[in-house]
Design a protein around this motif. Structure first.
Motif, PDB file in Angstrom:
ATOM      1  N   PRO A 163      34.336  41.205  37.060  1.00 39.69           N
ATOM      2  CA  PRO A 163      35.026  40.161  37.828  1.00 39.69           C
ATOM      3  C   PRO A 163      36.335  39.680  37.209  1.00 39.69           C
ATOM      4  O   PRO A 163      37.241  39.261  37.920  1.00 39.69           O
ATOM      5  N   ASP A 164      36.460  39.730  35.878  1.00 36.13           N
ATOM      6  CA  ASP A 164      37.674  39.239  35.237  1.00 36.13           C
ATOM      7  C   ASP A 164      38.735  40.312  35.041  1.00 36.13           C
ATOM      8  O   ASP A 164      39.764  40.054  34.402  1.00 36.13           O
ATOM      9  N   LEU A 165      38.503  41.508  35.555  1.00 36.32           N
ATOM     10  CA  LEU A 165      39.535  42.546  35.491  1.00 36.32           C
ATOM     11  C   LEU A 165      40.685  42.092  36.390  1.00 36.32           C
ATOM     12  O   LEU A 165      40.499  41.882  37.587  1.00 36.32           O
ATOM     13  N   ILE A 195      27.747  33.800  41.964  1.00 31.96           N
ATOM     14  CA  ILE A 195      27.433  35.212  42.225  1.00 31.96           C
ATOM     15  C   ILE A 195      28.226  35.788  43.392  1.00 31.96           C
ATOM     16  O   ILE A 195      28.667  36.942  43.337  1.00 31.96           O
ATOM     17  N   ASP A 196      28.478  34.997  44.431  1.00 31.62           N
ATOM     18  CA  ASP A 196      29.230  35.535  45.568  1.00 31.62           C
ATOM     19  C   ASP A 196      30.659  35.902  45.159  1.00 31.62           C
ATOM     20  O   ASP A 196      31.199  36.907  45.608  1.00 31.62           O
ATOM     21  N   ASN A 197      31.254  35.077  44.293  1.00 27.38           N
ATOM     22  CA  ASN A 197      32.591  35.417  43.780  1.00 27.38           C
ATOM     23  C   ASN A 197      32.548  36.694  42.949  1.00 27.38           C
ATOM     24  O   ASN A 197      33.422  37.547  43.054  1.00 27.38           O
ATOM     25  N   PHE A 198      31.534  36.797  42.103  1.00 26.59           N
ATOM     26  CA  PHE A 198      31.419  37.983  41.240  1.00 26.59           C
ATOM     27  C   PHE A 198      31.315  39.250  42.079  1.00 26.59           C
ATOM     28  O   PHE A 198      32.044  40.222  41.866  1.00 26.59           O
ATOM     29  N   VAL A 199      30.382  39.233  43.029  1.00 26.17           N
ATOM     30  CA  VAL A 199      30.136  40.449  43.814  1.00 26.17           C
ATOM     31  C   VAL A 199      31.336  40.747  44.723  1.00 26.17           C
ATOM     32  O   VAL A 199      31.753  41.903  44.871  1.00 26.17           O
ATOM     33  N   GLY A 200      31.923  39.683  45.285  1.00 26.16           N
ATOM     34  CA  GLY A 200      33.094  39.862  46.142  1.00 26.16           C
ATOM     35  C   GLY A 200      34.264  40.466  45.378  1.00 26.16           C
ATOM     36  O   GLY A 200      34.935  41.384  45.861  1.00 26.16           O
ATOM     37  N   ARG A 201      34.509  39.979  44.175  1.00 22.65           N
ATOM     38  CA  ARG A 201      35.600  40.498  43.350  1.00 22.65           C
ATOM     39  C   ARG A 201      35.341  41.959  42.984  1.00 22.65           C
ATOM     40  O   ARG A 201      36.235  42.801  43.051  1.00 22.65           O
ATOM     41  N   GLU A 260      46.658  43.332  37.382  1.00 22.16           N
ATOM     42  CA  GLU A 260      47.561  44.079  36.497  1.00 22.16           C
ATOM     43  C   GLU A 260      46.793  45.119  35.689  1.00 22.16           C
ATOM     44  O   GLU A 260      47.244  46.254  35.531  1.00 22.16           O
ATOM     45  N   GLU A 261      45.646  44.693  35.157  1.00 20.43           N
ATOM     46  CA  GLU A 261      44.834  45.655  34.393  1.00 20.43           C
ATOM     47  C   GLU A 261      44.369  46.804  35.292  1.00 20.43           C
ATOM     48  O   GLU A 261      44.388  47.969  34.896  1.00 20.43           O
ATOM     49  N   GLN A 262      43.964  46.461  36.503  1.00 18.58           N
ATOM     50  CA  GLN A 262      43.518  47.523  37.397  1.00 18.58           C
ATOM     51  C   GLN A 262      44.668  48.480  37.719  1.00 18.58           C
ATOM     52  O   GLN A 262      44.472  49.700  37.784  1.00 18.58           O
ATOM     53  N   ALA A 263      45.887  47.933  37.871  1.00 16.57           N
ATOM     54  CA  ALA A 263      47.044  48.787  38.129  1.00 16.57           C
ATOM     55  C   ALA A 263      47.259  49.761  36.967  1.00 16.57           C
ATOM     56  O   ALA A 263      47.606  50.929  37.173  1.00 16.57           O
ATOM     57  N   TYR A 279      35.137  48.873  30.212  1.00 19.84           N
ATOM     58  CA  TYR A 279      34.534  49.245  31.495  1.00 19.84           C
ATOM     59  C   TYR A 279      33.809  48.047  32.110  1.00 19.84           C
ATOM     60  O   TYR A 279      33.750  47.918  33.331  1.00 19.84           O
ATOM     61  N   SER A 280      33.274  47.165  31.256  1.00 17.99           N
ATOM     62  CA  SER A 280      32.620  45.962  31.773  1.00 17.99           C
ATOM     63  C   SER A 280      32.565  44.888  30.705  1.00 17.99           C
ATOM     64  O   SER A 280      32.633  45.182  29.515  1.00 17.99           O
ATOM     65  N   GLN A 281      32.440  43.648  31.130  1.00 14.69           N
ATOM     66  CA  GLN A 281      32.228  42.535  30.201  1.00 14.69           C
ATOM     67  C   GLN A 281      31.806  41.310  30.991  1.00 14.69           C
ATOM     68  O   GLN A 281      31.989  41.243  32.205  1.00 14.69           O
ATOM     69  N   GLN A 282      31.245  40.342  30.293  1.00 11.78           N
ATOM     70  CA  GLN A 282      30.775  39.114  30.952  1.00 11.78           C
ATOM     71  C   GLN A 282      31.943  38.240  31.367  1.00 11.78           C
ATOM     72  O   GLN A 282      33.036  38.349  30.814  1.00 11.78           O
ATOM     73  N   SER A 283      31.672  37.340  32.316  1.00 12.62           N
ATOM     74  CA  SER A 283      32.656  36.359  32.750  1.00 12.62           C
ATOM     75  C   SER A 283      32.062  34.977  32.509  1.00 12.62           C
ATOM     76  O   SER A 283      31.129  34.556  33.187  1.00 12.62           O
ATOM     77  N   ILE A 284      32.582  34.263  31.498  1.00 13.22           N
ATOM     78  CA  ILE A 284      32.006  32.976  31.096  1.00 13.22           C
ATOM     79  C   ILE A 284      32.997  31.843  31.403  1.00 13.22           C
ATOM     80  O   ILE A 284      34.144  31.900  30.984  1.00 13.22           O
ATOM     81  N   SER A 285      32.523  30.834  32.127  1.00 18.86           N
ATOM     82  CA  SER A 285      33.388  29.700  32.489  1.00 18.86           C
ATOM     83  C   SER A 285      33.066  28.486  31.618  1.00 18.86           C
ATOM     84  O   SER A 285      32.046  28.450  30.914  1.00 18.86           O
ATOM     85  N   ASP A 286      33.924  27.468  31.700  1.00 19.58           N
ATOM     86  CA  ASP A 286      33.664  26.215  30.979  1.00 19.58           C
ATOM     87  C   ASP A 286      32.356  25.574  31.450  1.00 19.58           C
ATOM     88  O   ASP A 286      31.621  24.987  30.658  1.00 19.58           O
TER      89      ASP A 286
END
Ligand SMILES: *Cc1c(COP(=O)(O)O)cnc(C)c1O
Length: 384
Positions: A365-367, A260-266, A370-373, A4-11
């Motif tokens: 944000p990382d969903l 944050i804008d990418n996260f909330v927008g996604r 395809e997963e949403q479909a 249902y949720s998880q963190q999004s961690i970048s390099d």
């Protein structure tokens, strides 16, 4: 498995943490201060005090407002238990206000009715902890008007709502409240692992929060002015806690905040795709309110069938398809601990009705599309 949720961690997040590990400071230091300033600027508040988790933020907010034995705090039953526990930590008592059946936030009508009765009985609350459920702001103007009329303080439980707006203010600006408490738990808008923050526009509240997060210890001005008190000198002037955030966490938070804008927008795009895909299914999708823009912490649907077992069936069948939905929230007053305090099932019927029907679908944000479909197909499969 789709969670249902998880963190999004970048390099970049990982690099930011490594940089701190190579620096002189691991505990609260310059990275915490930078992160505080950045979050305060982002939200449009004057002051920010970072703490070890969102629960600590709520606890310190209550203490800064002098909530203590003999006081009453009100909150929403449709929340995580921390929204109510924070009052009990201070020795105050807790009561609940039923929710609005459309927004699932605290109902302004129920609040008005309860305030009138509490005034007659001399049992008005000292503070109301208002949760912005699922990321959608409460009706803050109405809440602030009632706060002024009845003399209670307002603490926003903004754990779901970093990145959301109410009218032309960001949640966290504290335009209509005394303080806003955030959490940076991995399921929230941005994460620091564990972490939290209190925002406020009032200098004296900020000073109290800072004092209480480090044991109630102060370094008074006389340290530098009077030769009797050297550099080593400090005083404990109140009973505080060790609720500090580390620089390791703050560096992660700072790096996350830049996205944050990418996260909330996604999150918003995923939510609107769900709502389109579910028209025609026996579901109540989230209502979007004029003047409010949600941070989309949760996408909750109500399974509308009249049959009590229906939500359970949908939840279980989604699991068999590898889709891990969640339920937010078991009404706080129905937990065994709260029943021991005297609360009973049936006291807040709107929150209880909502709980029996609700399901939080995967949203982070990382969903992927395809997963949403798969989630959308799954919902069409399990619903008539
Ligand atoms: C996440 C959350 C908190 C605080 O949680 P921590 O794990 O202590 O950071 C408080 N209230 C609500 C509604 C939450 O969702």
């Amino acid at each position: 498995m789709i969670r249902y949720s998880q963190q999004s961690i970048s390099d970049e997040d990982i690099e930011a943490v490594i940089d701190v590990l190579r620096s002189d400071w691991l505990t609260q230091g310059p990275a915490v201060e930078k992160f505080e300033t950045a979050v305060a600027d982002y939200c449009g508040a004057k002051y920010a005090v970072a703490v070890s988790h969102g629960t600590a933020a709520l606890h310190l907010a209550c203490l800064a407002m002098d909530v203590g034995p003999g006081d009453i705090v009100w909150t929403s039953p449709n929340s995580f238990v921390a929204s109510a526990n924070c009052a009990l930590y201070c020795g105050a008592s807790i009561d609940f206000v039923d929710i609005d059946p459309i927004s699932y936030n605290i109902s302004i009508d129920s609040l008005k009715t309860k305030l009138r009765r509490a005034e007659r009985e001399g049992r008005l609350p000292k503070a109301v902890v208002a949760l912005h459920f699922a990321g959608q702001s409460c009706e803050m103007r109405e809440l602030a008007d009632l706060g002024r009329a009845y003399g209670f303080g307002i603490i926003e439980d903004a754990a779901h709502a970093l990145g959301g707006c109410y009218e032309d203010t960001r949640v966290g600006s504290c335009t209509y409240s005394d303080m806003s408490a955030f959490s940076f738990h991995p399921v929230k808008t941005i994460t620091t692992g564990e972490g939290g923050m209190v925002l406020t526009n009032e200098r004296d509240l900020r000073d109290k929060l800072m004092l209480l997060r480090t044991h109630g210890i102060d370094r008074p001005a006389k340290c530098s002015s009077d030769s009797q008190y050297g550099e080593w000198y400090y005083e404990q002037v109140d009973l505080g806690y060790n609720y500090r955030m580390t620089d390791i966490q703050a560096a992660l938070g700072m790096s996350q905040l830049s996205r944050i804008d990418n996260f909330v927008g996604r999150r918003a795009r995923i939510a609107s795709r769900y709502s389109e895909a579910f028209s025609g299914l026996p579901l109540q999708v989230p209502a979007t309110h004029p003047n409010v823009s949600s941070a989309w912490h949760l996408y909750v649907v109500r399974v509308r069938s009249g049959k009590k077992s229906e939500r359970r069936r949908v939840f279980d069948e989604l699991r068999q398809l590898g889709i891990f939905a969640q339920v937010h929230y078991i009404p706080i007053h129905t937990h065994p601990y709260y029943r021991k305090l005297g609360f009973a099932v049936g006291q807040f019927p709107e929150a209880e009705r909502y709980y029996n029907e609700t399901l939080s679908l995967p949203l982070h944000p990382d969903l992927s599309d395809e997963e949403q479909a798969l989630v959308i197909d799954g919902m069409h499969k399990v619903l008539p």
